[in-house]
Design a protein around this motif. Structure first.
Motif, mmCIF file in Angstrom:
data_model
loop_
_atom_site.group_PDB
_atom_site.id
_atom_site.type_symbol
_atom_site.label_atom_id
_atom_site.label_comp_id
_atom_site.label_asym_id
_atom_site.label_seq_id
_atom_site.Cartn_x
_atom_site.Cartn_y
_atom_site.Cartn_z
ATOM 1 N N GLN A 176 -12.917 -18.867 12.654
ATOM 2 C CA GLN A 176 -13.535 -19.867 13.530
ATOM 3 C C GLN A 176 -14.769 -20.482 12.863
ATOM 4 N N ARG A 177 -15.580 -19.627 12.255
ATOM 5 C CA ARG A 177 -16.801 -20.113 11.597
ATOM 6 C C ARG A 177 -16.460 -21.119 10.495
ATOM 7 N N GLN A 178 -15.471 -20.770 9.685
ATOM 8 C CA GLN A 178 -15.118 -21.664 8.578
ATOM 9 C C GLN A 178 -14.450 -22.944 9.082
ATOM 10 N N ILE A 179 -13.626 -22.824 10.112
ATOM 11 C CA ILE A 179 -12.964 -24.012 10.661
ATOM 12 C C ILE A 179 -14.010 -24.964 11.238
ATOM 13 N N CYS A 180 -14.993 -24.422 11.961
ATOM 14 C CA CYS A 180 -16.050 -25.261 12.548
ATOM 15 C C CYS A 180 -16.793 -26.043 11.460
ATOM 16 N N THR A 181 -17.094 -25.362 10.364
ATOM 17 C CA THR A 181 -17.797 -26.028 9.266
ATOM 18 C C THR A 181 -16.957 -27.188 8.723
ATOM 19 N N ALA A 182 -15.681 -26.929 8.537
ATOM 20 C CA ALA A 182 -14.827 -27.948 7.940
ATOM 21 C C ALA A 182 -14.525 -29.097 8.896
ATOM 22 N N LEU A 183 -14.460 -28.779 10.175
ATOM 23 C CA LEU A 183 -14.152 -29.830 11.151
ATOM 24 C C LEU A 183 -15.407 -30.493 11.703
ATOM 25 N N GLY A 197 -3.996 -10.152 2.913
ATOM 26 C CA GLY A 197 -3.590 -11.512 2.554
ATOM 27 C C GLY A 197 -3.868 -12.552 3.621
ATOM 28 N N ARG A 198 -4.293 -12.127 4.801
ATOM 29 C CA ARG A 198 -4.638 -13.096 5.839
ATOM 30 C C ARG A 198 -6.127 -13.101 6.139
ATOM 31 N N GLU A 199 -6.935 -12.531 5.252
ATOM 32 C CA GLU A 199 -8.381 -12.610 5.499
ATOM 33 C C GLU A 199 -8.888 -14.014 5.212
ATOM 34 N N ASP A 200 -8.294 -14.674 4.223
ATOM 35 C CA ASP A 200 -8.711 -16.044 3.904
ATOM 36 C C ASP A 200 -7.924 -17.035 4.757
ATOM 37 N N LEU A 201 -8.478 -18.227 4.898
ATOM 38 C CA LEU A 201 -7.779 -19.276 5.641
ATOM 39 C C LEU A 201 -6.525 -19.698 4.900
ATOM 40 N N SER A 202 -5.496 -20.084 5.654
ATOM 41 C CA SER A 202 -4.308 -20.689 5.038
ATOM 42 C C SER A 202 -4.123 -22.068 5.664
ATOM 43 N N MET A 203 -3.318 -22.135 6.756
ATOM 44 C CA MET A 203 -3.047 -23.435 7.392
ATOM 45 C C MET A 203 -4.078 -23.782 8.464
ATOM 46 N N VAL A 231 -15.189 -27.630 2.576
ATOM 47 C CA VAL A 231 -15.399 -26.376 1.855
ATOM 48 C C VAL A 231 -15.131 -25.207 2.788
ATOM 49 N N PHE A 232 -14.623 -24.130 2.213
ATOM 50 C CA PHE A 232 -14.494 -22.874 2.955
ATOM 51 C C PHE A 232 -14.557 -21.716 1.980
ATOM 52 N N GLY A 233 -14.583 -20.519 2.516
ATOM 53 C CA GLY A 233 -14.610 -19.320 1.677
ATOM 54 C C GLY A 233 -15.124 -18.146 2.483
ATOM 55 N N LEU A 234 -14.602 -16.950 2.188
ATOM 56 C CA LEU A 234 -14.986 -15.769 2.959
ATOM 57 C C LEU A 234 -16.409 -15.351 2.684
ATOM 58 N N GLU A 235 -16.762 -15.255 1.413
ATOM 59 C CA GLU A 235 -18.096 -14.770 1.051
ATOM 60 C C GLU A 235 -18.940 -15.880 0.440
ATOM 61 N N ALA A 271 -13.614 -17.753 -5.126
ATOM 62 C CA ALA A 271 -14.215 -16.426 -5.010
ATOM 63 C C ALA A 271 -13.504 -15.529 -4.002
ATOM 64 N N SER A 272 -13.095 -16.104 -2.862
ATOM 65 C CA SER A 272 -12.528 -15.270 -1.794
ATOM 66 C C SER A 272 -13.417 -14.038 -1.607
ATOM 67 N N SER A 273 -12.879 -12.837 -1.638
ATOM 68 C CA SER A 273 -13.715 -11.649 -1.462
ATOM 69 C C SER A 273 -13.992 -10.944 -2.785
#
Lengths: 329, 799
Positions: B254-261, B281-287, B104-108, B350-352
């Motif tokens: 980094q926070r979202q990547i850590c959660t996912a990994l 357009g680069r606030e959310d994760l892509s690759m 899972v990931f997401g900005l907000e 949801a993104s932002s």
């Protein structure tokens, strides 16, 4: 992109032989359309025959004012050729209104004629498309058809032909010189382009190995009174939403002859014979122009999101003919 | 200029550094705050030497590719990777089951899977990953992954997704009267409502002499950055990973990547690679997570680069909006009430969206004083492409509506549209609909009056018309006959930095040492440079605060504290403020060292031109002599003043830190027969508080104005049945330089006492007011209502 073999033939005969021997081969000239489509997976040739080294890049003007345009003449070079600008301004204007400067420097005359449609379903390999995959269906009628055909379409396909240049050539009664496995022949544009009917996958009458070597434009004495006009969503460059190529001869106050071709409304450049017939012998007035184009468009089959093309096309025709004749509007 | 040893070891040093990793930016430019020095990355970019994220390279790297859903809404019954995995050259094929941490990931809100598991909710959702030794092999292998989908009917209308009635006509039931139907066809377990913002101010029953109503819609705009999503993930051999990526906020990534990994922050180190545009357009994760998963799984560096088509599916877009407004005024043009309903289509995740609703709602009636206000703003889940941050962030959409309403009201009252706006304009001390008192200059009336006083461009001359100056341009569409000219105005305000109680901050580390007899500064922040020029601003602030010329910008990475997001017009304010604080701390330490070397009083000393000087300008000693062999380094965080959450029922609260004000006047020629437009001129007046870099300010205003104009007249992602129909720059049109008009610009500098140097964030406001001004001009020329943007030829000619 699907892997493919690449051939660079030394002459026209060798190119034709290569193309004829390998089903699913494609000739590569400027590459501005084919390569994009290969990246999208829409075009998946097994063999790409690069005809860029074959010459075929001369423009010959005959004594009567007719033109023989080599297949590989770049759009930019053709657009600025003095004889083209003088004898057939609509050809030059059509070329200059197509694409961007960089693309025109790369794209060729014959390649321009053989561009594939911009229909969004044709371009998207994850969607059905009767043109790309015969029999798979057509989502356009219920889906995004804003820029699709109002004339000449079929239940199977309502794609539009994207070329500007071909519209002007259609108005000029141009032919293409073709070299094929059986030898040389010429085709009028209305013989080259096929309407979709039940086989939208067949866009032209060219057979495997058939190579367009030149475009032949016969003399058109009143071609000096011609123009190409195009409506598009972005002024700097974009494909047409509606366009018109027209040439007109007014003698003794009546229309002696007229040529009208419409772009972005049909699966091929749409020669408006019905409108031309309606105008001959009439006084050149805005109301006559409007009645003529409305006669042409009376057979149109618009859909909800492309019906706007009818009044828009009529307005473009009236404006361009009025300008050419000095008719008041 | 040579560089000294670094005091800190970058994360990249722990693994091998890729080709194309960012270097330290240094140049010979001079100039502090208030000047316009050359940017340190400028020459590199102009000469083509600047490495973008897509240029990253390691010799032994693999290429990663993403398999995406072709369906907007479907259940995944099964995924068969066998054929893909068996392809020669393929090293790994990963699916949801391979996500090491939480999928899972997401900005907000954390509501989006890294790889779809069970359900796909939009066309383009990532389903599987392939790594191979060649990108084409990876792409071919991805096509061999067989996904068995049970395809569902997508939900593509925001009001229908909430069970609200469709607006078939004006004056039917307001949305508030209809019970929310969250259970109907829920896209997410908790229903389809992401956020409902309510503002209730004053008396809802106040009567007005004149009332105007309108419904407006805004299409989906793309950020249209040129550098596609790309990055390189390098495993460190100890379970961690270094990621080089083009992004807007390294630490939230980094926070979202850590959660996912399932890793800790010290195991996931990010470095900002060259960014080719962002605009939200680069606030959310892509690759990001995908590349790291493949790298950790294969033990090899993995590069991923989206192509243009994939990029349209690889980032969020600007929310399309449907809006209904009702304005009431007295006969003399004083606003009595505004009521509005605003629906933001957030797409599948949801993104932002919550913050977009917050901005769009709280500032949803524009910079006007209105005693009675009802606003209902909704953010909604649908099966359309996910929408999130884009320059202007919720305010772009509402400005089209409220400024059209002001023109409609002016026409109804027989008033000049500028006079009406000036009469109701906010000023310092005014109270917003959400109950916040504007506590710094708010020159709304002055912006408009200055625009009115700017000379209008010349009328077209009948002879020798340049086709490029006409609607239709070089397409020879018109020669000027039937062309009508319109003039339109719009004004807006936009919050700067993060709002509604968010503890927003940035961190800066500033180091100084003497190098070859001269002081040399290295400034290190994690704040993303995305083209806007923050690296130049960082240098300028260091030069001004420390009196030195040579300032090196350290590569941006997670070895220093968060810089916060490069968004919300906030980096000059927030990171600029942090650099200033760090410089002040460094200056104190320089003066402390100097005290050991002189008896002169230093309490009022300043650092100027490499020297420590008295208030009268007398040189006491050089900075280099004061420092000696020392290396001084200070790190500071800059938090803006606290804001608060707004009340959930009334929408009242001190929500925003600062406002930025801009206004535009558009002059547009319209060929009413052919539906063609030419924006002849786009004039702007903006208050920037203090222009730290005047050239950069003008550049931001020009770029923002063009982007706003693009939405008004051509830019739209066409979505049918949940599917994007024009994912290319051939079919998604953006203004080129030929479509971009001259832009007379006036920059005002009314200092905000709460902000560093008194500055106001610049980047977004011009994106908001330019489009509505262009739309207003087209309305004036045609007499048509034109309630939808982008305005297309058929809207002008009719069908």
């Amino acid at each position: 992109m699907k892997p493919f073999r690449y051939a660079r033939p030394g002459g026209v005969a060798e190119a034709v032989r290569s193309g004829a021997e390998q089903p699913g081969s494609r000739f590569l000239a400027g590459g501005t359309n084919l390569v994009d489509l290969m990246k999208l997976g829409v075009e998946r040739p097994d063999l790409v025959v690069d005809v860029g080294g074959l010459g075929l890049d001369e423009i010959v003007v005959d004594s009567g004012g007719g033109l023989r345009i080599g297949a590989n003449v770049r759009n930019s070079d053709l657009a600025v050729h003095p004889a083209v600008r003088r004898e057939l301004p609509m050809l030059s204007q059509a070329l200059l209104s197509g694409a961007s400067g960089q693309l025109r420097n790369q794209a060729t005359a014959a390649g321009n004629l053989l561009q594939r449609t911009r229909c969004v379903y044709f371009q998207d390999v994850s969607k059905p498309c009767n043109k790309r995959e015969p029999g798979s269906g057509c989502p356009a009628r219920q889906g995004d058809h804003r820029n699709l055909a109002v004339l000449g379409g079929s239940a199977a396909c309502i794609a539009t032909h994207p070329s500007d240049f071909a519209v002007a050539l259609a108005a000029a009664d141009a032919e293409v010189a073709v070299t094929g496995p059986a030898g040389e022949r010429t085709l009028r544009l209305d013989e080259l382009y096929l309407l979709p009917g039940e086989h939208p996958e067949r866009e032209t009458s060219l057979a495997p190995g058939d190579l367009i070597t030149a475009i032949v434009v016969p003399p058109l004495p009143f071609g000096t009174t011609s123009a190409y006009r195009k409506v598009r969503d972005r002024a700097s460059y974009a494909f047409a939403v509606a366009s018109v190529a027209a040439a007109i001869d007014v003698t003794d106050g009546v229309v002696r002859d007229v040529r009208i071709a419409l772009g972005a409304v049909a699966p091929k450049p749409w020669r408006a014979h019905r409108a031309e017939d309606a105008l001959r012998g009439l006084e050149p007035t805005a109301s006559a122009f409007r009645a003529a184009v409305e006669a042409e468009l009376s057979v149109a089959e618009p859909l909800p999101d492309n019906a706007f093309k009818l009044p828009l096309t009529a307005n473009v025709v009236v404006s361009v003919l009025s300008d050419l004749t000095g008719a008041s509007r | 200029m040579t560089t000294p040893t670094q005091a800190t070891t970058p994360a990249a040093a722990r693994t091998r550094t890729p080709i194309g990793a960012p270097g330290r930016l240094e140049n010979d430019a001079k100039g502090g705050v208030g000047t316009s020095p050359q940017r340190p990355d400028g020459a590199l970019k102009v000469t083509g030497e600047f490495a973008y994220s897509s240029d990253l390279w390691m010799d032994n790297m693999l290429w990663g590719v993403t398999l995406r859903s072709p369906h907007p809404f479907a259940r995944i019954r099964a995924v068969d990777i066998a054929a893909a995995l068996a392809t020669p050259g393929v090293v790994a094929v990963l699916t949801a089951a391979d996500v090491p941490g939480r999928n899972v990931f997401g900005l907000e809100l954390s509501d989006q899977p890294v790889l779809a598991d069970d359900v796909v909710r939009y066309q383009g959702e990532a389903v599987a990953l392939v790594a191979a030794d060649h990108p084409e092999i990876a792409r071919q292998a991805a096509k061999k992954i067989r996904v068995d989908y049970q395809v569902w009917e997508p939900i593509t209308d925001a009001r229908a997704a909430l069970g609200h009635p469709t607006w078939n006509r004006l004056h039917d039931h307001p949305a508030e009267d209809v019970e929310l139907s969250r259970s109907a066809a829920a896209i997410h377990p908790k229903g389809n409502l992401v956020r409902h913002l309510k503002i209730r101010k004053g008396d809802p029953d106040e009567a007005a002499d004149v009332v105007v109503r309108g419904e407006y819609s805004v299409g989906m705009q793309d950020q249209a950055f040129l550098g596609p999503e790309s990055g390189l993930a390098v495993p460190d051999g100890e379970g961690g990973v270094d990621l080089y990526v083009a992004t807007q906020w390294l630490h939230v990534d980094q926070r979202q990547i850590c959660t996912a990994l399932g890793l800790t922050p010290d195991q996931v180190r990010l470095t900002l690679a060259g960014v080719g545009g962002a605009f939200g357009g680069r606030e959310d994760l892509s690759m990001h997570v995908h590349g790291c998963m493949l790298a950790l799984h294969t033990g090899k560096p993995v590069k991923m680069v989206y192509n243009r088509e994939e990029s349209f599916f690889g980032h969020v877009h600007r929310h399309p909006a449907e809006m209904r407004y009702e304005h009431g005024a007295t006969r003399d043009g004083t606003l009595v009430f505004v009521n509005c309903d605003i629906y933001f289509d957030g797409g599948a995740y949801a993104s932002s969206t919550p913050a977009v609703v917050g901005n769009g709602g709280t500032m949803g009636i524009g910079p006007y004083v209105v005693p009675n206000v009802r606003i209902d703003a909704y953010g909604v889940y649908t099966n359309n492409p996910p929408c999130g941050a884009m320059r202007g962030f919720g305010s772009v959409q509402t400005a089209f509506a409220y400024e059209a309403q002001m023109d409609l009201l002016a026409a109804e009252l027989g008033m000049d549209p500028i006079d009406l706006r000036v009469r109701n304009a906010m000023a310092e001390g005014s109270v917003t609909p959400h109950g916040q008192t504007i506590d710094s200059p708010a020159p709304v009336a002055e912006l408009l009056q200055r625009l009115r006083e700017m000379p209008l461009p010349a009328e077209p001359d009948g002879a020798d018309i340049d086709l490029r100056s006409l609607p239709g341009g070089v397409a020879n569409s018109t020669h000027g006959e039937g062309v009508k000219r319109g003039v339109g105005y719009a004004v807006t305000y936009k919050n700067v930095a993060f709002s509604e109680g968010f503890d927003d901050y940035s961190t800066a580390r500033v180091q100084i040492e003497a190098h070859q007899g001269n002081p040399l500064v290295v400034v290190h922040t994690a704040a993303a440079e995305v083209g806007q020029g923050l690296v130049t601003i960082e240098q300028q602030i260091c030069r001004t605060e420390l009196g030195v010329e040579n300032v090196i910008v350290h590569p941006k990475n997670t070895d220093v504290g968060s810089g916060g997001s490069t968004s919300a017009s906030r980096q000059t304010y927030m990171t600029g403020g942090a650099v200033k604080l760090a410089c002040e701390a460094v200056r104190d330490r320089i003066l402390t060292l100097a005290r050991d070397r002189t008896d002169a009083p230093l309490d009022d000393a300043a650092l100027v031109d490499g020297n420590i000087v008295t208030p009268s300008g007398a040189v006491l000693m050089s900075i280099a002599d004061a420092i000696g062999e020392a290396v001084i380094e200070e790190t500071r965080e800059h938090h803006h003043r606290p804001t608060e959450e707004i009340d959930p029922e009334t929408g009242q609260g001190f929500a925003h830190v600062q406002y930025s004000f801009s206004a535009h006047r558009a002059v547009v020629d319209v060929d009413t027969e052919l539906g063609l437009l030419k924006v002849v001129e786009l004039a702007c007046v903006q208050d920037v508080g203090k222009a730290l870099n005047a050239d950069a300010v003008v550049g931001q205003i020009q770029g923002g104005s063009a982007q706003g104009m693009g939405l008004a007249i051509m830019e739209e992602i066409v979505v049918k049945d949940g599917k994007i129909r024009n994912p290319s720059f051939t079919d998604y049109l953006i203004p080129t330089i030929l479509d971009t008009p001259p832009m007379p610009i006036q920059v005002l500098e009314y200092a905000d006492p709460h902000a560093p140097y008194g500055l106001r964030g610049v980047g977004e406001a011009p994106t908001i007011s330019s489009g509505p001004a262009v739309a207003a001009a087209i309305r004036q020329a045609t007499g048509l209502p034109l309630t939808r943007v982008p305005i297309r030829p058929e809207h002008i000619t009719g069908t």
